[in-house]
Design a protein around this motif. Structure first.
Motif, PDB file in Angstrom:
ATOM      1  N   THR A   1       0.721  -1.133  -0.047  1.00 20.78           N
ATOM      2  CA  THR A   1      -0.283   0.000  -0.044  1.00 20.78           C
ATOM      3  C   THR A   1       0.920   1.299  -0.010  1.00 20.78           C
ATOM      4  OG1 THR A   1      -0.168   0.019   2.436  1.00 20.78           O
ATOM      5  CG2 THR A   1      -1.705  -1.007   1.222  1.00 20.78           C
ATOM      6  N   TYR A   2       0.094   2.172  -0.638  1.00 24.88           N
ATOM      7  CA  TYR A   2       1.145   3.424  -0.739  1.00 24.88           C
ATOM      8  C   TYR A   2       0.213   4.729  -0.193  1.00 24.88           C
ATOM      9  CZ  TYR A   2       4.128   0.883  -3.678  1.00 24.88           C
ATOM     10  OH  TYR A   2       5.568  -0.260  -3.817  1.00 24.88           O
TER      11      TYR A   2
ATOM     12  N   ASP B   1      -1.194   8.375  -0.981  1.00 26.52           N
ATOM     13  CA  ASP B   1      -1.552   8.764  -2.365  1.00 26.52           C
ATOM     14  C   ASP B   1      -0.521   9.727  -3.110  1.00 26.52           C
ATOM     15  OD1 ASP B   1      -5.076   9.419  -1.680  1.00 26.52           O
ATOM     16  OD2 ASP B   1      -4.005   7.387  -2.248  1.00 26.52           O
ATOM     17  N   SER B   2       0.229  10.445  -2.290  1.00 27.95           N
ATOM     18  CA  SER B   2       1.291  11.318  -2.758  1.00 27.95           C
ATOM     19  C   SER B   2       2.463  10.642  -3.438  1.00 27.95           C
ATOM     20  CB  SER B   2       1.771  12.098  -1.648  1.00 27.95           C
ATOM     21  OG  SER B   2       2.459  11.352  -0.540  1.00 27.95           O
TER      22      SER B   2
ATOM     23  N   LYS C   1       2.272   7.417  -4.863  1.00 27.34           N
ATOM     24  CA  LYS C   1       1.870   6.175  -5.678  1.00 27.34           C
ATOM     25  C   LYS C   1       2.244   6.491  -7.160  1.00 27.34           C
ATOM     26  CE  LYS C   1      -2.430   4.751  -3.651  1.00 27.34           C
ATOM     27  NZ  LYS C   1      -3.943   4.773  -3.724  1.00 27.34           N
TER      28      LYS C   1
END
Length: 116
Positions: free
Chosen positions: A59-60, A62-63, A65
């Motif tokens: 998982t990442y 959003d900033s 990705k």
């Protein structure tokens, strides 16, 4: 005793790349989720990326990705963060992290500075 040693930080130009490494010891690395967090001056520490114990799920934030990739090598007790196309706003101290027996463990951090 759980210990992390981060390395690979430094100065980088926007659009360049950097690979952070975290060497773990003192516990059964392969059975725990690992994460990379960062903290910029005056900001709260935030989760950047997380990877499952077997490396199959990530998982990442959003900033990051599409620019950053987390990976791990359980044979080497290591977790990595590949930073591609970094931006000045990625400037921060980066920490590796895990939770074991309800206790959180952190490394000493490695400074990443993206020139503007």
């Amino acid at each position: 005793q759980v210990q992390f040693v981060e390395s690979g930080g430094g100065l980088v130009q926007p659009g360049g790349s950097l690979r952070l490494s975290c060497a773990a010891s003192g516990y059964t690395f392969s059975t725990y989720v690992m994460g990379w967090y960062r903290q910029a001056p005056g900001e709260q520490r935030e989760l950047v990326a997380q990877i499952s114990s077997d490396g199959t799920a990530t998982t990442y934030a959003d900033s990051v990705k599409g620019r950053f990739t987390i990976s791990r090598d359980n044979a080497k007790n290591a977790v990595y963060l590949q930073m591609n196309s970094p931006k000045p706003e990625d400037t921060a101290i980066y920490y590796c992290h895990t939770v074991r027996s309800l206790a959180a463990y952190w490394g000493q951090g490695t400074q990443v500075t993206v020139l503007s």
